[in-house]
Design an enzyme around this catalytic site. Structure first.
Site: not given
Ligand SMILES: *Cc1c(COP(=O)(O)O)cnc(C)c1O
Length: 794
Positions: A341, A529-530, A535, A637, A641
């Site tokens: 990952h 995101k985290r 990032k 991911t 979305k």
């Molecule tokens: C989809 C999702 C992530 C992943 O987000 P990235 O932008 O791909 O790092 C992290 N936390 C939550 C709550 C999510 O729904």
């Protein structure tokens, strides 16, 4: 009712709900019931109705080859809404509750998120569970039932503060404790029980109900009665607490190795319990014969966290089943697949040999054995001593979990095309040359049920109307057929009206939760995101501050009204990430309180970003910010979305962004900045100072970290951020990408003014998002790795 799985009538459902309120809460009148009581009663009434299909699915799968997802994390979010969608009962139950004078939204909102994961990796596991059930493939999930999931986040004076998560406070009506299927786990000096809790994963409008089995750790003996009798209460409970610690809390780190004894115990607990469970069922089904084990089972290792499953399987086969070691290793080589990952060095797990010896000496012995067999193979292949060192599983008294995984697994996959290419060409190049046949790509995906059908019911209804059926929910490639409406102004208007509804809903929610008013008519530019340096939330923050200064200088600047939204949790021990949270909150305060500017722009950092908040944010976005340093985000991911909900990507050429713009075309997205190959070229003599000195705007915003513009409460945390950029070489190339970022965002502002053209960009993103369904991903794993097929529960 219309539901697929059941023939219950509305009246029966009402009766069931009232019965559960009575036996569980002693309430004879639903008007007196609390929201959580109604939530639990509705959930149990639904669960009661699916138990039969669940059991028949399990029986059916037992006869087939199965795959198992081994994951330390499952970021499930809420269950009720999703299950109602899958059962086809959402509108019906909404009506039933209305007849009781209850708003379904309130009941949904009372549910705590099951936040048993940190971010993308755990959410991927959750999407895979949903997709496997909906695709009717025999995949079972195994994990840990942490009593406390990911911490809750609040801001106090702009600083992140953490609170323990207590997701079980109202109970967990969607899981069933299977006490009769407990197993015993042996550590060197400790014996504990693993109790399974099963959660149904309901296939969308299907009778297939898959299982997520999460293990809770409990002591073998409740407490020492004699100690208790002697009034030594603490001692009496010592063993119980020690056992329960194992499944007490999710490690809140994302991408960082957390070298803790307890974490290693958690990992072994998970894999030992799960393998014992699989083997027990296998022996029952196949007359105690284990020679066909790899024919009947595939185990997918979600990152290195469950890699101890490899020596544990060998231990069980050899020590408990009397198999020859080489035979057990051979069988193991047919069982495991490993998903990588990340290529971040700090995320590669390496465990101290002595730690492993202390907890489970036999497992260390087996790893040593595997290592020496592997070395012999390499010697026979003519590898030099030096080359062999690179491959060794044990090196420098550390067990390299990724090496163990790659050697034994028959398939190794990355999670987006670019990521897999980087693995093959650089990061794992030597392994790729040794075992080219093992390497595969499986681009990540997201479940269209939660991330469109549930979270954006208005857009779902429009899509269903245009396509004439709901088939797209299970076959997302159908969205492509919508492209014929891309120039239809009436349809585009409907599409953007829905976006406006979702923006208004979000604005209302943010007002309630954060106390900040935002304008649904402004451009919503969202980064959620985290929190991690790679990032680059800091780059976004610096850019926003720059825009603020430009607006101060030139109040007539021609930009649309804009709202920048952040959501992110920072690992509690990651000081720099917490500094970035504070810095962005300071920027937000400055801008939001400036009467001259706040009519043009605002900044909101929402608290406690998690799945249920995400469901409100993704559908309301005008811009999806995906700005990681090229090469660092394996896939992402969140980007998918946003795309599915009709949002152009503003991002670097990284991870799955590459595939997103390939699908929805350059002109419908905003790509900027250094690419992987650019970074390769400049990295050796990269000088951030050069960018700082040559761009006044950049210098101005970076200087705010040290010139007293903002208050960091005398922590020195802002100066540390300054140092990370200018004294420590700006590892993530923020300065190099600042200029391109600024120019690209100006293009966004320009493009946003042409409403029709903008609507078309958004719409085409939805039309082309089909490939990012995790249904597609899960079928690729099923066909190319696991060798399993759909089997329909009739
Ligand atoms: C989809 C999702 C992530 C992943 O987000 P990235 O932008 O791909 O790092 C992290 N936390 C939550 C709550 C999510 O729904």
């Amino acid at each position: 009712m219309e539901g697929v799985n059941n023939k219950m009538t509305r009246e029966e459902l009402k009766k069931d709900i009232l019965r559960y309120l009575k036996v569980k809460y002693g309430k004879e009148n639903i008007d007196n019931a609390k929201d959580f009581e109604v939530f639990n009663a509705v959930s149990m009434a639904l669960l009661e109705n699916i138990v039969h299909d669940w059991n028949t699915t399990t029986k059916l799968y037992n006869k087939e080859k199965n795959a198992y997802y081994f994951s330390a994390e499952y970021l499930m979010g809420r269950a009720l809404g999703n299950n109602l969608i899958s059962l086809g009962l959402y509108d019906e139950v909404k009506e039933v509750l209305k007849e009781f004078n209850i708003d379904i939204n309130k009941i949904e909102e009372i549910e705590e998120d099951a936040g048993l994961g940190n971010g993308g990796l755990g959410r991927l596991a959750a999407c895979f569970m949903d997709s496997a059930a909906s695709m009717e493939v025999p995949l079972m999930g195994y994990g840990i039932r942490y009593s406390n999931g990911l911490f809750n986040q609040k801001f106090q004076n702009g600083f992140q503060v953490e609170d323990a998560d207590n997701w079980l406070k109202y109970g967990d009506p969607w899981s069933i404790r299977k006490t009769d299927e407990e197993v015993v786990i042996n550590f060197k000096d400790e014996k504990v029980k693993a109790i399974p809790y099963d959660t149904p994963i309901i296939g969308y409008k299907s009778k297939n109900i898959n299982t997520l089995r999460l293990w809770k750790c409990e002591p073998v003996v409740e407490f020492d009665f004699n100690l208790f009798n002697d009034q030594k209460y603490d001692e009496a409970l010592e063993e119980k607490n020690r056992a329960e610690d194992i499944s007490r809390v999710l490690y809140p780190n994302d991408s960082n190795e957390e070298g803790k004894l307890l974490r290693l115990k958690q990992q072994y607990f998970l894999v030992s319990a799960s393998l014992q469970d699989i083997i027990r069922t296998h022996k029952k089904m196949w007359n105690n014969d284990l020679l066909n084990f790899s024919v009947m089972h595939s185990v997918q290792l979600n990152d290195t966290h469950p890699v101890l499953a490899i020596p544990e399987l060998i231990r069980i086969l050899v020590d408990e089943e009397g198999m020859d070691f080489n035979k057990a290793l051979e069988i193991s080589k047919g069982v495991f697949g490993y998903t990588n990952h990340t290529i971040l060095a700090e995320a590669l797990e390496k465990w101290d040999v002595e730690l492993i010896r202390k907890l489970f000496p036999r497992i260390l012995e087996i790893i040593e054995n595997i290592d020496s067999i592997f070395v012999k193979e390499l010697e026979e292949k003519g590898y030099s001593e030096e080359a062999i060192e690179e491959f060794r599983i044990i090196n420098d008294d550390l067990v390299r979990m990724a090496n163990l995984a790659i050697y034994v697994s028959f398939a190794v996959n990355g999670v987006a095309k670019l990521h897999t290419d980087i693995l093959k060409n650089t990061e794992l190049h030597n392994w790729y040359e040794l075992y080219p046949e093992k390497f595969q790509n499986k681009t990540n995906g997201i479940t269209p049920r939660r991330w469109l059908r549930l979270c954006n019911q208005e857009l779902s209804a429009l899509i269903t109307e245009l396509l004439g059926s709901e088939d797209w929910v299970k076959d997302l490639s159908k969205l492509k057929e919508l492209e014929k409406y891309a120039n239809d102004e009436k349809i585009l208007k409907k599409f953007m009206d829905i976006k406006h509804i979702k923006k208004s809903e979000l604005a209302e929610y943010i007002k309630e939760k954060e106390g900040i008013e935002i304008d649904p008519d402004s451009l919503f530019d969202i980064q959620i995101k985290r929190l991690h340096e790679y990032k680059r939330q800091l780059l976004n923050g610096l850019y926003i501050l720059d825009l603020y200064y430009r607006l101060k200088e030139n109040p007539n600047m021609n930009i649309p009204k804009v709202t920048f939204i952040f959501g992110a949790k920072a690992f509690p021990g990651y000081e720099r990430a917490k500094a970035i949270v504070k810095f962005i909150n300071e920027i937000a305060k400055l801008i939001n309180n400036d009467e001259e500017v706040n009519k043009k722009m605002k900044v909101v950092f929402v608290q406690n970003y998690r799945v249920s908040y995400a469901e409100k944010l993704f559908p309301a976005a005008d811009i999806s910010k995906q700005i990681s340093t090229a090469g660092k985000e394996a896939s992402g991911t969140g980007n998918m979305k946003f795309m599915l909900n009709g949002t152009p990507t503003f991002g670097t050429y990284d991870g799955a962004n590459v595939e997103i713009v390939r699908e929805s075309k350059d002109e419908n997205n905003f790509i900027f900045g250094l690419r992987v190959e650019d970074i390769e070229k400049i990295k050796d003599d990269y000088d951030p100072e050069k960018y700082y000195e040559s761009e006044e705007a950049l210098k101005r915003v970076i200087n705010t970290l040290i010139d007293g513009t903002f208050d960091d409460g005398e922590t020195g945390m802002f100066e540390d951020l300054y140092n990370s950029l200018l004294k420590e070489g700006d590892q993530y190339f923020l300065l190099a990408d600042f200029h391109g970022f600024r120019e690209e965002e100006d293009k966004v502002f320009k493009a946003y003014q042409d409403k029709l053209l903008w609507a078309k960009k958004c719409f085409l993103n939805t039309c082309n998002a089909g490939i990012f369904s995790s249904d597609r991903t899960i079928m690729e794993y099923s066909n190319d790795i696991w060798g399993i097929k759909p089997c329909k529960n009739k």
